[in-house]
Design a protein around this motif. Structure first.
Motif, PDB file in Angstrom:
ATOM      1  N   GLY B  10      38.096 -12.092  -9.364  1.00  0.00           N
ATOM      2  CA  GLY B  10      37.672 -11.643  -8.036  1.00  0.00           C
ATOM      3  C   GLY B  10      36.697 -12.597  -7.386  1.00  0.00           C
ATOM      4  N   TYR B  11      35.671 -13.011  -8.129  1.00  0.00           N
ATOM      5  CA  TYR B  11      34.664 -13.919  -7.568  1.00  0.00           C
ATOM      6  C   TYR B  11      35.267 -15.295  -7.263  1.00  0.00           C
ATOM      7  CZ  TYR B  11      30.953 -10.545  -8.299  1.00  0.00           C
ATOM      8  OH  TYR B  11      30.184  -9.403  -8.218  1.00  0.00           O
ATOM      9  N   SER B  12      36.169 -15.776  -8.148  1.00  0.00           N
ATOM     10  CA  SER B  12      36.801 -17.083  -7.896  1.00  0.00           C
ATOM     11  C   SER B  12      37.674 -17.004  -6.646  1.00  0.00           C
ATOM     12  CB  SER B  12      37.680 -17.487  -9.076  1.00  0.00           C
ATOM     13  OG  SER B  12      37.103 -17.146 -10.295  1.00  0.00           O
ATOM     14  N   ALA B  13      38.419 -15.902  -6.508  1.00  0.00           N
ATOM     15  CA  ALA B  13      39.286 -15.721  -5.331  1.00  0.00           C
ATOM     16  C   ALA B  13      38.439 -15.699  -4.064  1.00  0.00           C
ATOM     17  CB  ALA B  13      40.069 -14.419  -5.458  1.00  0.00           C
ATOM     18  N   ALA B  14      37.330 -14.952  -4.107  1.00  0.00           N
ATOM     19  CA  ALA B  14      36.452 -14.847  -2.934  1.00  0.00           C
ATOM     20  C   ALA B  14      35.879 -16.218  -2.585  1.00  0.00           C
ATOM     21  CB  ALA B  14      35.323 -13.855  -3.211  1.00  0.00           C
ATOM     22  N   PHE B  15      35.452 -16.944  -3.624  1.00  0.00           N
ATOM     23  CA  PHE B  15      34.866 -18.276  -3.404  1.00  0.00           C
ATOM     24  C   PHE B  15      35.885 -19.211  -2.747  1.00  0.00           C
ATOM     25  CE2 PHE B  15      32.059 -21.741  -3.918  1.00  0.00           C
ATOM     26  CZ  PHE B  15      32.801 -22.829  -4.374  1.00  0.00           C
ATOM     27  N   LEU B  16      37.123 -19.259  -3.321  1.00  0.00           N
ATOM     28  CA  LEU B  16      38.144 -20.193  -2.815  1.00  0.00           C
ATOM     29  C   LEU B  16      38.569 -19.855  -1.386  1.00  0.00           C
ATOM     30  CD1 LEU B  16      40.418 -20.708  -5.969  1.00  0.00           C
ATOM     31  CD2 LEU B  16      38.943 -22.399  -4.872  1.00  0.00           C
ATOM     32  N   THR B  17      38.817 -18.563  -1.119  1.00  0.00           N
ATOM     33  CA  THR B  17      39.310 -18.206   0.228  1.00  0.00           C
ATOM     34  C   THR B  17      38.196 -18.302   1.267  1.00  0.00           C
ATOM     35  OG1 THR B  17      39.028 -15.877  -0.392  1.00  0.00           O
ATOM     36  CG2 THR B  17      41.259 -16.767  -0.470  1.00  0.00           C
ATOM     37  N   THR B  18      36.947 -18.376   0.795  1.00  0.00           N
ATOM     38  CA  THR B  18      35.834 -18.576   1.748  1.00  0.00           C
ATOM     39  C   THR B  18      35.661 -20.063   2.042  1.00  0.00           C
ATOM     40  OG1 THR B  18      34.684 -16.583   0.988  1.00  0.00           O
ATOM     41  CG2 THR B  18      33.345 -18.267   2.076  1.00  0.00           C
ATOM     42  N   ILE B  19      35.535 -20.886   0.990  1.00  0.00           N
ATOM     43  CA  ILE B  19      35.266 -22.309   1.252  1.00  0.00           C
ATOM     44  C   ILE B  19      36.503 -23.038   1.768  1.00  0.00           C
ATOM     45  CG2 ILE B  19      33.395 -22.524  -0.435  1.00  0.00           C
ATOM     46  CD1 ILE B  19      35.674 -24.123  -2.098  1.00  0.00           C
ATOM     47  N   ALA B  20      37.677 -22.427   1.614  1.00  0.00           N
ATOM     48  CA  ALA B  20      38.913 -23.097   2.047  1.00  0.00           C
ATOM     49  C   ALA B  20      38.828 -23.546   3.500  1.00  0.00           C
ATOM     50  CB  ALA B  20      40.115 -22.169   1.868  1.00  0.00           C
ATOM     51  N   PHE B  21      38.112 -22.793   4.319  1.00  0.00           N
ATOM     52  CA  PHE B  21      38.089 -23.116   5.755  1.00  0.00           C
ATOM     53  C   PHE B  21      37.133 -24.253   6.083  1.00  0.00           C
ATOM     54  CE2 PHE B  21      40.977 -20.172   7.606  1.00  0.00           C
ATOM     55  CZ  PHE B  21      41.140 -19.243   6.589  1.00  0.00           C
ATOM     56  N   ALA B  22      36.297 -24.655   5.126  1.00  0.00           N
ATOM     57  CA  ALA B  22      35.356 -25.759   5.383  1.00  0.00           C
ATOM     58  C   ALA B  22      36.101 -27.077   5.659  1.00  0.00           C
ATOM     59  CB  ALA B  22      34.390 -25.896   4.213  1.00  0.00           C
ATOM     60  N   PRO B  23      37.068 -27.491   4.810  1.00  0.00           N
ATOM     61  CA  PRO B  23      37.771 -28.750   5.114  1.00  0.00           C
ATOM     62  C   PRO B  23      38.541 -28.697   6.427  1.00  0.00           C
ATOM     63  CG  PRO B  23      38.675 -27.705   3.117  1.00  0.00           C
ATOM     64  CD  PRO B  23      37.445 -26.960   3.483  1.00  0.00           C
TER      65      PRO B  23
END
Lengths: 90, 90
Positions: B10-23
């Motif tokens: 859950g935490y990894s999914a939240a982290f990835l789908t959040t930072i994904a928009f940075a690039p």
């Protein structure tokens, strides 16, 4: 805050962030123009959505499973088209 | 499935789908090339993330609040740049 308003917010948010990828997948499929799209974004995002999908399986939550299964298919389409474009340029 | 593995997912999914928009936000800001990006997608998605943010407030969940506050800023940047590009073309 009454529970039903909170639920409405949650379901609306889930609905919007799930279907949001449909117009992008459709536009990318139809135009094959993925110039401005970030490959790192869709790689991270698609991986993250896949983890959300598995997380949904572990907590036995159908809304999390269904929403992320749909988003996974849509974002994977955009990711595949972007990888195809990048490989063509090489 | 042990609770800790589920939490890690859950935490990894939240982290990835959040930072994904940075690039994507960085690439769009730097190149101002938003050709292949779908305006309907970012309109729906940014609205959905804003609802997730308010949903987080109603259920008093800091992870939901923080993750969606970050994603909201990043996707709003892309949305604003895309609207700017569309208006320029008119």
């Amino acid at each position: 805050m009454p529970q039903d308003i909170s639920d409405i917010l949650g379901y609306s948010a889930a609905f919007l962030t799930t279907i949001a990828f449909a117009p992008q997948a459709y536009q990318s499929w139809k135009t094959r123009n993925l110039e401005g799209i970030s490959l790192p974004m869709y790689s991270l995002f698609t991986t993250g959505v896949a983890l959300w999908f598995f997380y949904g399986l572990t907590i036995h939550s159908m809304p999390v499973i269904i929403a992320n299964a749909i988003t996974l298919v849509l974002s994977a389409i955009v990711l595949a088209l972007k990888i195809q474009q990048v490989l063509k340029k090489k």
